[in-house]
Design an enzyme around this catalytic site. Sequence first.
Site, PDB file in Angstrom:
ATOM      1  N   ASN A  42       0.813  -1.228   0.000  1.00  0.00           N
ATOM      2  CA  ASN A  42       0.000   0.000   0.000  1.00  0.00           C
ATOM      3  C   ASN A  42       0.850   1.284   0.000  1.00  0.00           C
ATOM      4  O   ASN A  42       0.326   2.377  -0.209  1.00  0.00           O
ATOM      5  CB  ASN A  42      -0.916   0.067   1.232  1.00  0.00           C
ATOM      6  CG  ASN A  42      -1.857  -1.102   1.318  1.00  0.00           C
ATOM      7  OD1 ASN A  42      -1.918  -1.778   2.326  1.00  0.00           O
ATOM      8  ND2 ASN A  42      -2.585  -1.364   0.251  1.00  0.00           N
ATOM      9  N   HIS A  88      -8.492  -2.651   4.622  1.00  0.00           N
ATOM     10  CA  HIS A  88      -8.808  -4.082   4.729  1.00  0.00           C
ATOM     11  C   HIS A  88      -9.200  -4.590   3.340  1.00  0.00           C
ATOM     12  O   HIS A  88      -9.979  -3.939   2.639  1.00  0.00           O
ATOM     13  CB  HIS A  88      -9.953  -4.288   5.733  1.00  0.00           C
ATOM     14  CG  HIS A  88     -10.232  -5.723   5.969  1.00  0.00           C
ATOM     15  ND1 HIS A  88      -9.477  -6.500   6.826  1.00  0.00           N
ATOM     16  CD2 HIS A  88     -11.155  -6.551   5.418  1.00  0.00           C
ATOM     17  CE1 HIS A  88      -9.928  -7.733   6.809  1.00  0.00           C
ATOM     18  NE2 HIS A  88     -10.958  -7.788   5.962  1.00  0.00           N
TER      19      HIS A  88
HETATM   20  C1  GAR Z   1      -3.261  -5.224   1.712  1.00  0.00           C
HETATM   21  O1  GAR Z   1      -4.002  -5.905   0.739  1.00  0.00           O
HETATM   22  C2  GAR Z   1      -4.129  -4.864   2.876  1.00  0.00           C
HETATM   23  O2  GAR Z   1      -5.447  -4.636   2.547  1.00  0.00           O
HETATM   24  C3  GAR Z   1      -4.013  -6.078   3.762  1.00  0.00           C
HETATM   25  O3  GAR Z   1      -2.665  -6.485   3.613  1.00  0.00           O
HETATM   26  C4  GAR Z   1      -2.230  -6.143   2.314  1.00  0.00           C
HETATM   27  C5  GAR Z   1      -0.899  -5.438   2.376  1.00  0.00           C
HETATM   28  O4  GAR Z   1       0.072  -6.294   2.888  1.00  0.00           O
HETATM   29  N1  GAR Z   1      -4.357  -5.778   5.086  1.00  0.00           N
HETATM   30  C6  GAR Z   1      -5.044  -6.603   5.878  1.00  0.00           C
HETATM   31  O5  GAR Z   1      -5.359  -7.711   5.544  1.00  0.00           O
HETATM   32  C7  GAR Z   1      -5.390  -6.033   7.248  1.00  0.00           C
HETATM   33  N2  GAR Z   1      -6.412  -6.826   7.872  1.00  0.00           N
HETATM   34  P1  GAR Z   1       1.521  -6.359   2.210  1.00  0.00           P
HETATM   35  O6  GAR Z   1       2.090  -5.013   2.356  1.00  0.00           O
HETATM   36  O7  GAR Z   1       2.253  -7.399   3.015  1.00  0.00           O
HETATM   37  O8  GAR Z   1       1.329  -6.730   0.755  1.00  0.00           O
END
Ligand code: GAR
Length: 471
Positions: free
Chosen positions: A17, A112
């Site tokens: 992100n 999320h």
């Molecule tokens: C993203 O898709 C975010 O939505 C999710 O983790 C990913 C990023 O992780 N977050 C969650 O699931 C929070 N409950 P990364 O940076 O390891 O790719």
Amino acid sequence: MSTKLKIGILASGAGSNLPSILQAIQSGQIEAEATLLISNRANAGALALAQRFGIETLILKPDLFNSKEEFDVRLASEFWNRKVDLILLCGYTRILSLPIIKAYPKRILNIHPSLLPAFGGKGMYGINVHNAVLQRGVKVSGCTVHLVDENVDEGPILGQAIVELSDFETAETIKNKVQQAEEKLYPQALIKYAPTLPALNFAEIPYSIKESGSGGKSGTAQPDFFDDERKEYFYTKGNCTAYALCDLGLKRKENADTVILTSDLKIMGVADGVGSAKEGKQTSRMAMSFLEKKWLNEGSIAKLKSLDHGSWLRKTVIETNQQILNWARQSINKVDVGSTLVVGILDDENHEMYISNTGDSRAYLWRSGTMYRLTRDHSENFDPESGEGGGLLFYMGGGQGSFGLDLFQLRLYPKDRLLFCSDGLLYATEDLIANRFQENMAIKEFGKQLLEDAYNAGAPDNTSIVILDYA
Ligand code: GAR
């Protein structure tokens, strides 16, 4: 003075992100600056990503804390001390507890990877969410940006984006589609939400941090100084890395050494108590806790910019000596207890370090293939191999009241490696230490190897090591 909103980030993984958010900040779409990224995992890709954008990074290992709450007090304190207004969770896999949620109400955002309230809650993160989506056979998924409160994934929703799913998806293809949607949604939500936040009063430490006894910084949970051989400290800041450990050795029953390493890599050093094992332990700890306290009160990040690092260190070491002296005279009625102290303060803006030395703990510098011993021992004819000779001339709390310090300023260059150590390490011999420098090991490996060398030499004394890699 900059009034820009300061953003802190928590990430456990790749940091997928981050690029779109950091680009939106760089281009001025989000009027803010990203100040600090903390990860609970040393191998998180997000760390390197943040460093590429010039953001300070910090690794905090949860297993060094007694509880989730203590860990979160530390997280909140690190952000609070840097005057962070808003925290973003970017693939952060730990559930936040009350100390940080209460310190930052409506100021922690999470993204999320589903359309909440569907597929949220405990255990629902990353690929688990997409697997659940796939199994359920839903026809649309998406992502949600929401505020974090005490109920997992249930805080007020700030924005959502929908992703259409075909009949041929896998968890991976869903993940890719959702992450593409996240790239747009997270910055968009921030553009809208950030300007609505009133300024925080950083002079007032939130009770959820203060009540935990942290005084707004590292707290009792994990102070910046330690003498516990089960712990090791590892921090990164920008391109600098530091590693510290403090070990009982094989023969001693008490550890009279204490190490200090602040997570901002500003203060580092070792103290070795003088006197009986118990008194030595008390004095070396006293030296470090006094230093830490002074640092928190006077050397805070904002104030330090205009601070003369060398004068501050000199003044602080003299005051530390006075503290120990007073305690020895008044509380235990003795004059022959105290502590060595070799301590450095890093002025990273000017690429300088000031080092103060009292006693016979040491500092070494490794530069361009040569080891330099930076400190001289304040002792007469002490032979570390036989442990004989001795007769310390100066130490904190100083014998019959004699006290002295050597203070010097060291210009730092990329690839410099600094080592602070107590005399326990010297049993491994200076030649062997120089050989280990030569081997050019990674910082932790180097530290552990030095300790092993001390063990191979019988480790008759406590051994403390602090290493700084200056990049
Ligand atoms: C993203 O898709 C975010 O939505 C999710 O983790 C990913 C990023 O992780 N977050 C969650 O699931 C929070 N409950 P990364 O940076 O390891 O790719």
